[in-house]
Design an enzyme around this catalytic site. Sequence first.
Site, PDB file in Angstrom:
ATOM      1  N   LYS A 163      29.591  66.815  23.606  1.00 59.80           N
ATOM      2  CA  LYS A 163      29.518  65.787  24.017  1.00 59.80           C
ATOM      3  C   LYS A 163      30.254  65.618  25.149  1.00 59.80           C
ATOM      4  O   LYS A 163      31.629  64.605  25.192  1.00 59.80           O
ATOM      5  CB  LYS A 163      29.584  63.961  23.807  1.00 59.80           C
ATOM      6  CG  LYS A 163      28.013  64.107  23.030  1.00 59.80           C
ATOM      7  CD  LYS A 163      27.367  62.713  22.468  1.00 59.80           C
ATOM      8  CE  LYS A 163      27.238  61.740  23.189  1.00 59.80           C
ATOM      9  NZ  LYS A 163      25.617  61.857  23.944  1.00 59.80           N
TER      10      LYS A 163
HETATM   11  C1  LIG Z   1      22.010  64.948  26.011  1.00 55.83           C
HETATM   12  C2  LIG Z   1      21.494  64.042  24.757  1.00 55.83           C
HETATM   13  N1  LIG Z   1      20.700  64.674  23.170  1.00 55.83           N
HETATM   14  C3  LIG Z   1      21.025  63.871  22.753  1.00 55.83           C
HETATM   15  C4  LIG Z   1      20.942  62.998  22.073  1.00 55.83           C
HETATM   16  C5  LIG Z   1      20.717  61.850  20.619  1.00 55.83           C
HETATM   17  O1  LIG Z   1      22.153  62.418  19.656  1.00 55.83           O
HETATM   18  P1  LIG Z   1      22.477  61.555  18.380  1.00 55.83           P
HETATM   19  O2  LIG Z   1      22.947  60.256  19.056  1.00 55.83           O
HETATM   20  O3  LIG Z   1      23.866  62.208  17.988  1.00 55.83           O
HETATM   21  O4  LIG Z   1      21.541  60.911  17.912  1.00 55.83           O
HETATM   22  C6  LIG Z   1      22.195  62.253  22.905  1.00 55.83           C
HETATM   23  C7  LIG Z   1      22.185  61.047  23.076  1.00 55.83           C
HETATM   24  N2  LIG Z   1      22.768  60.110  23.516  1.00 55.83           N
HETATM   25  C8  LIG Z   1      24.075  59.103  23.802  1.00 55.83           C
HETATM   26  C9  LIG Z   1      24.449  58.955  24.614  1.00 55.83           C
HETATM   27  C10 LIG Z   1      23.591  58.111  25.282  1.00 55.83           C
HETATM   28  C11 LIG Z   1      23.943  57.582  27.150  1.00 55.83           C
HETATM   29  O5  LIG Z   1      25.328  57.872  27.545  1.00 55.83           O
HETATM   30  O6  LIG Z   1      23.263  56.843  27.788  1.00 55.83           O
HETATM   31  C12 LIG Z   1      23.494  57.715  22.840  1.00 55.83           C
HETATM   32  O7  LIG Z   1      21.812  57.551  22.007  1.00 55.83           O
HETATM   33  O8  LIG Z   1      23.920  57.118  22.373  1.00 55.83           O
HETATM   34  C13 LIG Z   1      22.205  63.516  24.476  1.00 55.83           C
HETATM   35  O9  LIG Z   1      23.001  62.354  25.467  1.00 55.83           O
END
Ligand SMILES: Cc1[nH+]cc(COP(=O)(O)O)c(CN[C@@H](CCC(=O)O)C(=O)O)c1O
Length: 306
Positions: free
Chosen positions: A159
């Site tokens: 990230k």
């Molecule tokens: C590109 C991407 N793909 C999948 C996910 C899901 O990952 P997880 O949260 O570990 O299940 C996130 C989280 N996106 C974060 C940021 C959103 C934002 O910045 O706006 C979030 O969901 O917190 C992504 O940014």
Amino acid sequence: TRMKAGLIWFNGQLVPQEEAKVSVLTHALHYGTSVFEGIRAYETPKGPAVFRLDEHVERLFHSAKVMMMEIPFTPQAVREGILQVVRENGYKSCYIRPLAWMGAGSLGVNPLPNNPAEVMIAAWEWGTYLGDEAVRKGAKLVTSSWARFPANVFPGKAKIGGNYVNSALARIEAHHAGADEALLLDKEGYVAEGSGENIFFLRGGTLYAVEHGVNLMGITRDSVMTIARDLGYEVREVRATRDQLYMADEVFMVGTAAEVTPVSFLDRRPIGQGVAGEHTMRLRKAYLEAVQGQNPKYEAWLTYAG
Ligand SMILES: Cc1[nH+]cc(COP(=O)(O)O)c(CN[C@@H](CCC(=O)O)C(=O)O)c1O
């Protein structure tokens, strides 16, 4: 709207948000050289609990490793800082944003060797990521003209702030198309993920998670696969094309911010009946019970802030 983040953990000290400032010569401000996490704390019968805290802290440090960034705090110190921000702000539930970034040590594109990272942890109360309407009626998605970057262009498993220019461009385009969110394909045209979520689809009773490929390895995706299997669903990880999503009975997106969000339209085609899918809403309910401490089976995923 001014974010209300209250007290922020800033390089190890809790400071009011007005005092949490950086120089305009900060490397990350110019080049996107930051790493971050998105984490949620939820209200539970035993007080606020952070969901899968250790997995998020581990991913933050993995992202920093990919970026060759030296975080001058231990994972334990960051873990404690996250719990402190939830506790000291008195939040019952909140969204937590740890961020580590290349500071103002030098402004050459190469931030090393003399640019130790700085770290902050902020938290704020955040409702449904795509809005209550999108949950109730299902989100409307459009396939973005921006492809998800290949793994040898940007490291999508980390990230990293700069990665999110891809997401921002896709999200802006989706907004201008009157959609709630963008679906990004990879460079071969297979389904990658949303601008901030992982994608699932359901067909004939079987649940399909889009395989990792170039995507972020979502913690919510992992949680929902476990919960679905515990509910008796067969869950497969697949490489999928967008027309497989068109043909699906249900499509939904998962992420820390998005939680479990149904998709009712993709590229102006109704998914199933063009409403929030029945199995999707069942999985959403089970996910929310898990994060809110109402299902003892998932107690190990909760870290109480109190
Ligand atoms: C590109 C991407 N793909 C999948 C996910 C899901 O990952 P997880 O949260 O570990 O299940 C996130 C989280 N996106 C974060 C940021 C959103 C934002 O910045 O706006 C979030 O969901 O917190 C992504 O940014």
